[in-house]
Design a protein around this motif. Sequence first.
Motif, short mmCIF file in Angstrom:
data_model
loop_
_atom_site.label_atom_id
_atom_site.label_comp_id
_atom_site.label_asym_id
_atom_site.label_seq_id
_atom_site.Cartn_x
_atom_site.Cartn_y
_atom_site.Cartn_z
N ASN A 86 0.75 -1.36 -0.15
CA ASN A 86 0.22 0.14 0.00
C ASN A 86 0.71 1.20 0.08
OD1 ASN A 86 1.35 -0.09 2.70
ND2 ASN A 86 -1.49 -0.53 3.34
N ASN A 87 2.05 1.40 -0.33
CA ASN A 87 3.31 2.08 -0.56
C ASN A 87 3.31 2.76 -2.02
OD1 ASN A 87 3.14 3.37 2.27
ND2 ASN A 87 5.32 1.66 2.89
N VAL A 88 2.70 1.86 -2.66
CA VAL A 88 2.46 2.62 -4.26
C VAL A 88 0.86 3.54 -4.47
CG1 VAL A 88 2.43 2.09 -6.13
CG2 VAL A 88 3.98 1.14 -4.67
N MET A 89 1.15 3.94 -4.69
CA MET A 89 0.04 4.88 -5.90
C MET A 89 0.11 4.29 -6.58
SD MET A 89 -1.41 6.29 -2.60
CE MET A 89 -2.41 6.92 -3.52
N MET A 90 -1.54 3.88 -7.63
CA MET A 90 -1.85 3.79 -8.20
C MET A 90 -3.16 4.72 -8.97
SD MET A 90 -0.23 -0.16 -7.47
CE MET A 90 -1.16 -0.51 -9.57
N ASP A 91 -2.99 4.48 -10.77
CA ASP A 91 -4.07 5.18 -11.70
C ASP A 91 -5.54 4.09 -10.88
OD1 ASP A 91 -4.08 7.35 -13.86
OD2 ASP A 91 -5.75 6.09 -13.91
N LYS A 92 -6.69 5.10 -10.85
CA LYS A 92 -7.84 4.20 -10.78
C LYS A 92 -8.50 3.42 -11.87
CE LYS A 92 -9.98 6.38 -7.07
NZ LYS A 92 -10.57 7.22 -6.18
N ASP A 93 -8.17 4.54 -13.05
CA ASP A 93 -8.58 3.85 -14.10
C ASP A 93 -7.63 3.35 -15.07
OD1 ASP A 93 -10.66 5.79 -13.75
OD2 ASP A 93 -9.58 7.34 -14.84
N THR A 94 -6.30 3.52 -14.71
CA THR A 94 -5.59 2.66 -15.79
C THR A 94 -4.69 1.35 -15.37
OG1 THR A 94 -3.70 4.03 -15.38
CG2 THR A 94 -4.87 4.63 -17.07
N ASN A 95 -4.48 1.61 -13.23
CA ASN A 95 -3.87 1.02 -12.51
C ASN A 95 -2.39 1.20 -13.03
OD1 ASN A 95 -5.08 -0.96 -11.26
ND2 ASN A 95 -6.07 -2.10 -12.02
N GLU A 96 -2.10 1.52 -13.58
CA GLU A 96 -0.02 2.09 -13.48
C GLU A 96 -0.16 2.74 -12.71
OE1 GLU A 96 0.93 2.33 -16.72
OE2 GLU A 96 3.25 2.90 -15.83
N PHE A 97 1.71 2.61 -12.04
CA PHE A 97 1.31 3.52 -10.83
C PHE A 97 2.08 4.61 -10.98
CE2 PHE A 97 5.63 2.32 -13.13
CZ PHE A 97 6.77 3.36 -12.54
#
Length: 385
Positions: free
Chosen positions: A229-240
């Motif tokens: 959970n220390n990586v934020m990912m794009d909600k739409d694309t799941n790209e980090f």
Amino acid sequence: MNKEIAAKINNILKNYNIKGKCIKIEENHTGNINSTYVVTILEDSGILRRYIIQKINTTVFKDPNILMHNIENVTLHLEKELKSLNDTTHKSLHLIRTKDDDIYCHVTETDDRDYYRVYDYIENAISYDMVKSPDIAYKVGQAFGNFQMLLRDFPIFSLEETIPGFHDTPARYAKLENDIFKDFKKRADDIGQEFYTIYRNKNRYPKIINALRSNRIPWRVTHNDTKVNNVMMDKDTNEFLAVIDLDTVMPGSMLFDYGDGIRSTAATAFENETDLSKVHLDLELFEAYTDGFLSEMAPCITESEVSLMGESIRIITLELAIRFLDDYICGDIYFKVDPKRTRHNLERAQNQLALAKDIEKNMPTIENFIKECYKKHKGKSRKII
Ligand code: GN1
Ligand code: MG
């Protein structure tokens, strides 16, 4: 949100050039160390802007000043690197400076030891406490690999140790032995089986730290707390999007980050799970994470590092079991615990030991995959993303 916290947050905001009305404060409970709030401000222009306000845990981080200077230097470097790569997809955490141009504030109205920092909120992002899909595990591995890559030219030893000996596993073990011996909280009778498993593995603990200290593997700038959970990912694309929680960025080994990353991302249960039959290492997630991590790191790591990657997963998992068990013995002074769970840290240790057992069972498969995956990636020149 209770009035006391709202008053505290408004007090903190007075130190910043953040104009507008604070309309919402949400506490985020995912971390075990700092207290984190998401604060929404309605600006005079009508725009809603969010910030992260964090209280620095000064029991854990004794010197907020060195902690914050590390973070400032690292985030500035990351921003500069991303800019030079014209990378607009990935981000760095961004610290907001106070009215006095400081990087954190000291709220004297409350307790003498209350230090806070403010970050821009990363919008449209999500972080996962548990991963089920290999695609996300790959991205998390890639994010932490990329983080180290972007910091490859950073002057490693300009970073101060925010927690000395953080991944000095034999020292962690020695402390546990010593605390059990003292047994101030009279809890040592509860931990026979757990301690025996930890004791049985004691010859493994020096492997990474000794390799580092004797320069058989290189020092690097490492994150040291590569929880999923220390990586934020794009909600739409799941790209980090960004790696967060930079409190423990220090000189270290890439093995600390890799081992902890697999421990956290490829586990089939939360760290708080007490039904140990649910706790396993998911090999598909392990493979995906390793693939993502090595897609970034393989071209610049050494064979000696690769030869310890499998072992690092086991060592860091056992190390966390040691840390939870030691905190149980010491009376729960380090990790936040649920007040309703009197054995919370002991249960967390049992959970990590169950995971370590499954890792051990799968060691030949793990070692084999790492070797093959490294071969696949090492020849490639690093893809700049
Ligand atoms: C703590 O703060 P958080 O929850 O990201 C700890 C890590 C442990 C982790 C286990 C500074 O991380 O080392 O692996 O809990 N951070 C510190 O959940 O001790
Ligand atoms: Mg942390």
